[in-house]
Write a protein that holds these residues in place. Structure first.
Motif, short mmCIF file in Angstrom:
data_model
loop_
_atom_site.label_atom_id
_atom_site.label_comp_id
_atom_site.label_asym_id
_atom_site.label_seq_id
_atom_site.Cartn_x
_atom_site.Cartn_y
_atom_site.Cartn_z
N ILE A 39 4.49 1.42 5.93
CA ILE A 39 3.74 2.25 5.47
C ILE A 39 4.82 3.80 5.30
O ILE A 39 4.74 4.49 4.64
N ALA A 40 5.09 4.03 6.80
CA ALA A 40 6.25 4.99 6.99
C ALA A 40 7.32 5.09 5.93
O ALA A 40 7.61 6.15 5.33
N GLY A 41 8.01 3.80 5.63
CA GLY A 41 8.91 3.76 4.84
C GLY A 41 8.56 4.02 3.15
O GLY A 41 9.39 4.85 2.64
N ALA A 42 7.30 3.74 3.00
CA ALA A 42 6.86 3.89 1.57
C ALA A 42 6.47 5.33 1.44
O ALA A 42 6.81 6.00 0.12
N LEU A 43 5.92 5.89 2.30
CA LEU A 43 5.77 7.19 2.37
C LEU A 43 6.79 8.20 2.16
O LEU A 43 7.28 9.37 1.62
N PHE A 44 8.13 7.66 3.01
CA PHE A 44 9.36 8.65 3.22
C PHE A 44 10.11 8.32 1.73
O PHE A 44 10.27 9.47 1.18
N LEU A 45 10.28 7.02 1.09
CA LEU A 45 10.86 7.08 -0.25
C LEU A 45 9.99 7.89 -1.21
O LEU A 45 10.71 8.33 -2.08
N VAL A 70 11.04 11.35 -0.90
CA VAL A 70 12.30 11.90 -1.44
C VAL A 70 12.38 11.83 -3.08
O VAL A 70 12.99 12.88 -3.44
N VAL A 71 11.65 10.78 -3.48
CA VAL A 71 11.62 10.63 -4.96
C VAL A 71 10.72 12.17 -5.62
O VAL A 71 11.27 12.70 -6.66
N LEU A 72 9.58 12.33 -4.92
CA LEU A 72 9.02 13.67 -5.27
C LEU A 72 9.78 14.83 -5.00
O LEU A 72 9.77 15.45 -5.92
N ALA A 73 10.43 14.86 -4.10
CA ALA A 73 11.24 16.27 -3.71
C ALA A 73 12.41 16.28 -4.75
O ALA A 73 12.73 17.31 -5.36
N GLY A 74 13.10 15.09 -5.25
CA GLY A 74 14.17 15.14 -6.43
C GLY A 74 13.50 15.59 -7.61
O GLY A 74 14.08 16.31 -8.34
N GLY A 75 12.23 15.06 -7.93
CA GLY A 75 11.66 15.09 -9.19
C GLY A 75 11.15 16.56 -9.45
O GLY A 75 11.04 17.18 -10.62
N ALA A 76 10.97 17.42 -8.25
CA ALA A 76 10.46 18.56 -8.19
C ALA A 76 11.74 19.62 -8.97
O ALA A 76 11.32 20.65 -9.66
N GLY A 125 5.94 16.20 -1.70
CA GLY A 125 7.16 15.43 -1.60
C GLY A 125 7.70 15.61 -0.02
O GLY A 125 7.74 14.53 0.81
N LEU A 126 7.74 16.79 0.51
CA LEU A 126 8.02 17.27 1.65
C LEU A 126 7.14 16.58 2.80
O LEU A 126 7.46 16.34 3.75
N LEU A 127 5.69 16.72 2.26
CA LEU A 127 4.73 16.36 3.20
C LEU A 127 4.76 14.81 3.31
O LEU A 127 4.70 14.30 4.57
N PHE A 128 5.40 14.13 2.42
CA PHE A 128 5.19 12.57 2.51
C PHE A 128 6.40 12.23 3.22
O PHE A 128 6.35 11.53 4.37
N VAL A 129 7.64 13.11 3.28
CA VAL A 129 8.78 12.98 4.34
C VAL A 129 8.34 13.11 5.56
O VAL A 129 8.72 12.43 6.43
N VAL A 130 7.80 14.15 5.88
CA VAL A 130 7.19 14.37 7.15
C VAL A 130 6.24 13.58 7.83
O VAL A 130 6.75 13.21 9.01
N VAL A 131 5.41 12.87 7.25
CA VAL A 131 4.39 12.26 7.72
C VAL A 131 5.13 10.80 7.95
O VAL A 131 5.04 10.20 8.88
N GLY A 132 6.08 10.27 7.13
CA GLY A 132 6.67 9.21 7.21
C GLY A 132 7.73 9.11 8.56
O GLY A 132 7.68 8.13 9.13
N GLY A 133 8.23 10.39 8.79
CA GLY A 133 9.04 10.46 9.99
C GLY A 133 8.41 10.49 11.09
O GLY A 133 8.73 9.97 12.12
#
Length: 273
Positions: free
Chosen positions: A174-180, A183-189, A203-211
């Motif tokens: 789950i953490a890996g899916a959120l982190f990826l 990253v994709v959302l942050a790049g798409g921004a 995207g930043l929120l997903f990265v933080v939660v995954g971490g």
């Protein structure tokens, strides 16, 4: 001299009512027994309950004429304490020693020695844990569990470092899916135009939660390893690796020289004839 003068002993009929009033305030044995049965749960009797119970309540609850003593008492205590060790309610190594016949339980934090007459000596947490078993096994109405056949305590190297690997793996996925996804959302921004701020924030929120989830898994694994190593050290301290008893145990908790073949330990688990 007047009968009511100072210094004259009162008549018997003046004393008797007062004595009777005092006696009337004292509860009878039956009343004490009923109060004890309502206040204490003897199916889950603990050392704290023993400390709260007054001598009068103890005498009312347990009739000395029906107490179990001798080898039968030690058999019951041995089975009860070993079952509690197997259930991980008590941490101790339990042995049955001879001359005199007694049950010995010890850990890295204390010991207890129980004799045929129900007397007990010791110190530390083991003494506190064994006392309720002695009280219960002395009662004819209490049915102790059967003597366990399997090993009570594992060997130090048999202790696993963790038991939740499947759960850890799921959290990692789950953490890996959120982190990826983050990253994709942050790049798409960067190419989202007016929605770039919203997409980037998500995207930043997903990265933080995954971490955070990755950190939680890593911390759980380190905690499991620490607890497992601590448990291994306790097992080594009571001789589960080399078979030796702790050096600090008193003579009463050790077998007499030349009687090793006559003692019964948790490592042997011999059937009593």
């Amino acid at each position: 001299m007047s009968d009511s003068g100072d210094g004259q002993a009162p008549a018997d009929d003046e004393v008797t009512p007062a004595v009777r009033r005092v006696d009337a305030d004292e509860p009878s044995t039956e009343e004490l027994r009923q109060r004890v049965e309502e206040e204490y749960d003897f199916e889950n009797f603990t050392a704290a309950d023993m400390e709260r119970m007054s001598p009068e309540e103890w005498e009312a609850a347990f009739d000395p004429e029906t107490w179990i003593t001798g080898a039968e008492l030690l058999d019951r205590i041995e089975a009860d304490v070993k079952a509690r060790v197997l259930d991980r309610d008590v941490f101790a190594r339990v042995e049955r020693l001879s001359k005199p016949d007694r049950v010995v339980a010890y850990s890295d934090e204390g010991y207890a020695v129980v004799y045929e007459d129900g007397s007990i000596e010791g110190e530390g947490t083991v003494l506190r844990d064994v006392k309720p078993s002695v009280a219960l096994c002395s009662m004819d109405s209490y049915e102790p569990p059967s003597l366990p056949d399997e090993e009570l305590l594992p060997k130090p190297m048999e202790v696993p470092e963790g038991s939740g690997e499947f759960g850890n793996l799921m959290i990692q996925l789950i953490a890996g899916a959120l982190f990826l996804s983050g990253v994709v959302l942050a790049g798409g921004a960067l190419v989202s135009g007016e929605l770039g701020v919203i997409v980037g924030t998500v995207g930043l929120l997903f990265v933080v939660v995954g971490g955070l989830l990755f950190f939680t898994v890593a911390n759980a694994r380190l905690s499991d390893r620490f607890r497992a190593e601590e448990y291994r050290n306790r097992l080594r301290a009571v001789g589960m690796e080399d078979g030796d008893r702790p050096e600090w145990l008193p003579e009463s908790a050790r077998e007499a020289p030349g009687l090793k073949d006559g003692s019964r330990t948790t490592d042997d688990h011999e059937a009593r004839t």
